[in-house]
Design a protein around this motif. Structure first.
Motif, PDB file in Angstrom:
ATOM      1  N   PRO A 188      50.590   1.308  20.578  1.00 12.18           N
ATOM      2  CA  PRO A 188      49.539   2.336  20.509  1.00 12.18           C
ATOM      3  C   PRO A 188      48.425   1.972  19.534  1.00 12.18           C
ATOM      4  O   PRO A 188      47.276   2.384  19.713  1.00 12.18           O
ATOM      5  N   GLN A 189      48.762   1.203  18.498  1.00 15.47           N
ATOM      6  CA  GLN A 189      47.769   0.864  17.488  1.00 15.47           C
ATOM      7  C   GLN A 189      46.660  -0.026  18.035  1.00 15.47           C
ATOM      8  O   GLN A 189      45.568  -0.099  17.449  1.00 15.47           O
ATOM      9  N   VAL A 190      46.897  -0.662  19.176  1.00 14.85           N
ATOM     10  CA  VAL A 190      45.888  -1.529  19.781  1.00 14.85           C
ATOM     11  C   VAL A 190      44.788  -0.713  20.457  1.00 14.85           C
ATOM     12  O   VAL A 190      43.632  -1.139  20.526  1.00 14.85           O
ATOM     13  N   VAL A 191      45.135   0.488  20.936  1.00 15.92           N
ATOM     14  CA  VAL A 191      44.247   1.264  21.803  1.00 15.92           C
ATOM     15  C   VAL A 191      43.632   2.476  21.114  1.00 15.92           C
ATOM     16  O   VAL A 191      42.420   2.714  21.239  1.00 15.92           O
ATOM     17  N   TYR A 192      44.417   3.263  20.388  1.00 16.78           N
ATOM     18  CA  TYR A 192      43.947   4.549  19.891  1.00 16.78           C
ATOM     19  C   TYR A 192      43.282   4.434  18.520  1.00 16.78           C
ATOM     20  O   TYR A 192      43.760   3.700  17.649  1.00 16.78           O
ATOM     21  N   ALA A 193      42.182   5.187  18.348  1.00 14.44           N
ATOM     22  CA  ALA A 193      41.478   5.282  17.062  1.00 14.44           C
ATOM     23  C   ALA A 193      41.150   3.906  16.500  1.00 14.44           C
ATOM     24  O   ALA A 193      41.284   3.657  15.297  1.00 14.44           O
ATOM     25  N   THR A 194      40.710   3.007  17.369  1.00 14.90           N
ATOM     26  CA  THR A 194      40.375   1.649  16.953  1.00 14.90           C
ATOM     27  C   THR A 194      38.872   1.418  17.041  1.00 14.90           C
ATOM     28  O   THR A 194      38.140   2.185  17.661  1.00 14.90           O
ATOM     29  N   GLU A 195      38.443   0.322  16.427  1.00 15.65           N
ATOM     30  CA  GLU A 195      37.038  -0.063  16.424  1.00 15.65           C
ATOM     31  C   GLU A 195      36.831  -1.302  17.289  1.00 15.65           C
ATOM     32  O   GLU A 195      37.782  -1.989  17.676  1.00 15.65           O
ATOM     33  N   ALA A 196      35.559  -1.582  17.553  1.00 15.35           N
ATOM     34  CA  ALA A 196      35.198  -2.688  18.434  1.00 15.35           C
ATOM     35  C   ALA A 196      35.452  -4.044  17.775  1.00 15.35           C
ATOM     36  O   ALA A 196      35.561  -4.167  16.560  1.00 15.35           O
ATOM     37  N   SER A 197      35.491  -5.059  18.619  1.00 21.25           N
ATOM     38  CA  SER A 197      35.704  -6.429  18.153  1.00 21.25           C
ATOM     39  C   SER A 197      34.496  -6.932  17.375  1.00 21.25           C
ATOM     40  O   SER A 197      33.350  -6.769  17.811  1.00 21.25           O
ATOM     41  N   PRO A 198      34.713  -7.599  16.232  1.00 24.45           N
ATOM     42  CA  PRO A 198      33.574  -8.157  15.488  1.00 24.45           C
ATOM     43  C   PRO A 198      32.931  -9.340  16.216  1.00 24.45           C
ATOM     44  O   PRO A 198      31.818  -9.728  15.868  1.00 24.45           O
ATOM     45  N   TRP A 199      33.604  -9.907  17.227  1.00 18.95           N
ATOM     46  CA  TRP A 199      32.990 -10.979  18.024  1.00 18.95           C
ATOM     47  C   TRP A 199      31.966 -10.424  19.021  1.00 18.95           C
ATOM     48  O   TRP A 199      31.177 -11.180  19.565  1.00 18.95           O
ATOM     49  N   GLN A 200      32.059  -9.139  19.299  1.00 21.32           N
ATOM     50  CA  GLN A 200      31.119  -8.436  20.183  1.00 21.32           C
ATOM     51  C   GLN A 200      31.266  -8.826  21.653  1.00 21.32           C
ATOM     52  O   GLN A 200      30.462  -8.422  22.494  1.00 21.32           O
ATOM     53  N   HIS A 201      32.286  -9.582  21.983  1.00 24.28           N
ATOM     54  CA  HIS A 201      32.572  -9.962  23.366  1.00 24.28           C
ATOM     55  C   HIS A 201      34.028 -10.401  23.444  1.00 24.28           C
ATOM     56  O   HIS A 201      34.687 -10.598  22.406  1.00 24.28           O
ATOM     57  N   ALA A 202      34.527 -10.552  24.646  1.00 26.84           N
ATOM     58  CA  ALA A 202      35.897 -11.013  24.821  1.00 26.84           C
ATOM     59  C   ALA A 202      36.019 -12.466  24.392  1.00 26.84           C
ATOM     60  O   ALA A 202      35.019 -13.196  24.242  1.00 26.84           O
ATOM     61  N   LEU A 203      37.243 -12.927  24.206  1.00 27.63           N
ATOM     62  CA  LEU A 203      37.532 -14.319  23.891  1.00 27.63           C
ATOM     63  C   LEU A 203      38.261 -14.944  25.091  1.00 27.63           C
ATOM     64  O   LEU A 203      38.799 -14.213  25.932  1.00 27.63           O
ATOM     65  N   PRO A 204      38.285 -16.258  25.208  1.00 26.41           N
ATOM     66  CA  PRO A 204      38.847 -16.878  26.410  1.00 26.41           C
ATOM     67  C   PRO A 204      40.277 -16.455  26.737  1.00 26.41           C
ATOM     68  O   PRO A 204      40.647 -16.352  27.910  1.00 26.41           O
ATOM     69  N   TRP A 205      41.083 -16.207  25.736  1.00 26.94           N
ATOM     70  CA  TRP A 205      42.486 -15.871  25.963  1.00 26.94           C
ATOM     71  C   TRP A 205      42.749 -14.357  25.980  1.00 26.94           C
ATOM     72  O   TRP A 205      43.851 -13.918  26.273  1.00 26.94           O
ATOM     73  N   GLY A 206      41.746 -13.542  25.601  1.00 28.52           N
ATOM     74  CA  GLY A 206      41.995 -12.103  25.559  1.00 28.52           C
ATOM     75  C   GLY A 206      40.903 -11.352  24.827  1.00 28.52           C
ATOM     76  O   GLY A 206      39.725 -11.652  24.967  1.00 28.52           O
ATOM     77  N   ASP A 207      41.305 -10.385  23.986  1.00 28.29           N
ATOM     78  CA  ASP A 207      40.324  -9.542  23.317  1.00 28.29           C
ATOM     79  C   ASP A 207      40.872  -9.055  21.985  1.00 28.29           C
ATOM     80  O   ASP A 207      42.054  -9.249  21.672  1.00 28.29           O
ATOM     81  N   VAL A 208      40.008  -8.375  21.225  1.00 25.68           N
ATOM     82  CA  VAL A 208      40.334  -7.987  19.858  1.00 25.68           C
ATOM     83  C   VAL A 208      39.917  -6.540  19.613  1.00 25.68           C
ATOM     84  O   VAL A 208      38.814  -6.125  19.977  1.00 25.68           O
ATOM     85  N   THR A 209      40.810  -5.766  18.998  1.00 25.68           N
ATOM     86  CA  THR A 209      40.461  -4.442  18.494  1.00 25.68           C
ATOM     87  C   THR A 209      40.797  -4.383  17.015  1.00 25.68           C
ATOM     88  O   THR A 209      41.577  -5.193  16.498  1.00 25.68           O
ATOM     89  N   VAL A 210      40.210  -3.402  16.319  1.00 25.81           N
ATOM     90  CA  VAL A 210      40.273  -3.363  14.859  1.00 25.81           C
ATOM     91  C   VAL A 210      40.646  -1.964  14.398  1.00 25.81           C
ATOM     92  O   VAL A 210      40.189  -0.965  14.959  1.00 25.81           O
ATOM     93  N   LYS A 211      41.478  -1.905  13.367  1.00 21.12           N
ATOM     94  CA  LYS A 211      41.800  -0.632  12.708  1.00 21.12           C
ATOM     95  C   LYS A 211      41.815  -0.900  11.203  1.00 21.12           C
ATOM     96  O   LYS A 211      42.784  -1.460  10.670  1.00 21.12           O
TER      97      LYS A 211
END
Length: 597
Positions: free
Chosen positions: A353-376
């Motif tokens: 759940p920590q990946v999806v809820y109440a999280t912030e956007a990726s500092p890379w501002q786009h996806a990465l080749p292998w996946g994606d990033v979220t921030v809390k």
């Protein structure tokens, strides 16, 4: 509450019928003003929307029992438009007769609410009235509703509102406030009433729209959101009056960005549009579990659990909310395959759940080749969709110190070794991914994460960089949208209008890239066009390659050749359409695949 609730944002406007410039301009007017924001003093209203990040949309009505088939003929596209002349063109009297056979005996409000909860969704928005004018609740304001015009003697909206409350879910309504194809004076509706008297929009608004909005905001308990749609040329005074009703009756409810005239609270992107770069402000993407919104008998093109998670995490990582639609059948039941995918992806969300809820956007501002990033806060979550076969995962340009890294596996969190490789970080992972769908690496950072958004060429998996991220000269970069089927929208930012060979300037799309492992990379271009096209790809100050490949009206990936990057560091790579019917060449992306020898 985060900064995204206080920033003005620009609504991406999309067309409804065609992609020609004239039609685009005509249909753009349908959406009205597009700048919307959620004010800081209204932050409490947006809390569930901003922190929940995932919701269920439901399109359900008379059109659901037709299931896109009329008089034995199947109409391919979005079913809620079935009576429109561009689909089956059902006359109003006949459509009204169809309501008499609409008897959803398998509708189970608690089962739908439970499905949303199992899927990890935080609220449900359902069609109280779509463009066809049929109210899916027992309206006192107009008898063309499920309680008076259909055999069913219950109010499914009241049942669903109560089920959501019991399940701890938010609840809200979709309401088509401008278009009403069956009520005199409504948008795209009859121009005269039953007595032949000319009808105005004010007639529709005062006799039906306004009273029904008062009903749905006062008779169904707490509402978290009212999702107005397609304001078109609806005068601002009418939209303002509806928003005032929502504010008075449901002070904690949001109003969708499609209300029009800059009176919504947040931005709603185009149908089925998941952005590729971060979007500022408070916004949502609306999508479907297959290709249609309302139920269509033939549509078995369901999104897999992995695809649902991919699009959900992409929206959250770009800073937004994902609202995913289901289209119940005419009898009220939910298609089993849609439910299965939702539950499977929901099981993953329950583990992470920590990946999806109440999280912030990726500092890379786009996806990465292998996946994606979220921030809390100071924690960062790497969602790995493409597990590296070598066990080496590369993260480019992270500028914040990593204190620790761990691989999440159920209730376990196993430490992960990592090291710096220039400006990159390399993680040593097990050969096999711990999760079948998406594996997660959690990083504990020394401070708020900062990253260089420059695209890095991953040395383990293919790196696709969209034309959207290119700097363009001598050609045109523009937003293109089209329908695969009626109402099934596709979106791309293309580079096109390449100069012909007799023109002095050569058009090019250029990307700055960062290489961590030097060597050979296979280069492919994804493009559309006519006939055989010659493409060139060049490293500024280095190797150039070119090749002739065929083209088609759909985007396909074609290999161009191998490029060599002799050492680690920054490069500028450019692509150009050099020969053939270059004016038709539409470049979508460039892909670099590492060559392991």
């Amino acid at each position: 509450m985060t900064l995204k609730n206080t920033i003005c944002c620009l609504l991406t406007v999309f067309t409804l019928m065609h992609t020609s410039p004239a039609k685009s301009q005509e249909m753009d007017k349908m959406w009205g003003e597009s700048i919307v924001k959620l004010r800081a003093d209204d932050a409490e209203r947006g809390q569930l929307f901003a922190d929940g990040n995932y919701a269920m949309f439901i399109h359900w009505g008379i059109y659901s029992q037709l299931a896109n088939k009329v008089d034995g003929k199947t109409y391919y596209g979005i079913g809620e438009w079935i009576m429109n002349p561009r689909m089956a063109g059902i006359p109003i009297p006949r459509y009204r007769e169809l309501a008499k056979t609409f008897n959803p005996v398998k509708f189970d409000a608690m089962a739908i609410a439970q499905l949303a909860k199992d899927a990890g969704m935080k609220y449900i928005i359902i069609t109280a009235k779509h463009h066809d004018g049929f109210a899916m609740y027992h309206s006192k304001a107009n008898k063309f509703n499920i309680g008076d015009a259909s055999p069913i003697k219950l109010d499914p909206m009241k049942e669903l509102a109560e089920a959501c409350q019991k399940q701890g879910l938010g609840f809200g309504f979709y309401y088509s406030h401008n278009q009403d194809w069956t009520f005199p004076g409504g948008g795209n509706g009859p121009k005269q009433d039953s007595q032949g008297t000319p009808a105005t929009f004010d007639d529709y608004f005062q006799k039906k729209c306004l009273p029904q909005v008062k009903e749905i905001t006062s008779e169904y308990g707490p509402i978290v959101l009212v999702w107005f749609d397609t304001p078109g040329n609806m005068p601002k005074k009418y939209v303002q009056e509806l928003v005032d009703v929502v504010r008075e009756n449901q002070p904690k409810a949001l109003v969708s960005g499609r209300a029009g005239h800059n009176l919504g609270d947040y931005q709603s992107l185009g149908d089925m549009e998941v952005p590729h770069r971060n979007v500022e402000g408070l916004w949502e993407a609306v999508d479907t579990t297959n290709d249609s919104w309302g139920y269509a008998w033939y549509d078995e093109n369901w999104k897999t659990p992995e695809e649902i998670l991919h699009r959900l995490i992409a929206c959250v990582a770009r800073g937004g909310t994902y609202m995913l639609n289901i289209g119940p059948r005419g009898d009220g039941s939910v298609p089993e395959r849609a439910a299965a995918s939702l539950r499977s992806s929901g099981d993953w969300i329950k583990r992470h759940p920590q990946v999806v809820y109440a999280t912030e956007a990726s500092p890379w501002q786009h996806a990465l080749p292998w996946g994606d990033v979220t921030v809390k806060g100071n924690r960062m979550f790497l969602s790995v969709f493409k597990w590296p076969a070598s066990g080496q995962l590369y993260l480019p340009g992270l500028q914040t110190e990593i204190r620790s890294a761990k691989l999440l596996a159920g209730d376990d969190a196993n430490p992960v070794e990592f090291e710096s490789v220039g400006t990159w970080t390399r993680f040593s992972l097990p050969q096999c991914a711990p999760e079948d769908l998406v594996s997660v690496i959690e990083l504990d950072l020394a401070g708020e994460p900062e990253a260089d958004p420059t695209w890095g060429l991953d040395p383990e998996v293919a790196t696709e960089i969209l034309a959207e991220f290119a700097s363009v000269s001598g050609a045109t970069q523009n937003y293109k949208r089209w329908m695969e089927k009626f109402g099934e929208w596709k979106h791309v930012i293309e580079v096109t209008d390449w100069p012909t060979g007799d023109e002095e300037a050569t058009g090019k799309a250029s990307w700055e890239i960062d290489v961590v492992v030097p060597g050979d990379y296979q280069v492919a271009l994804s493009y559309a066009g006519e006939g055989r096209l010659v493409w060139g790809v060049t490293i500024e100050g280095g190797q150039s390659i070119q090749n002739q490949q065929n083209a088609s009206h759909i985007y396909q990936s074609f290999p161009i050749g191998w490029l060599n990057f002799p050492k680690a560091g920054r490069y500028t790579v450019s692509a150009s359409c050099l020969d053939g019917n270059v004016k038709t060449g539409s470049l979508k992306s460039i892909t670099f695949t590492p060559i392991h020898q």
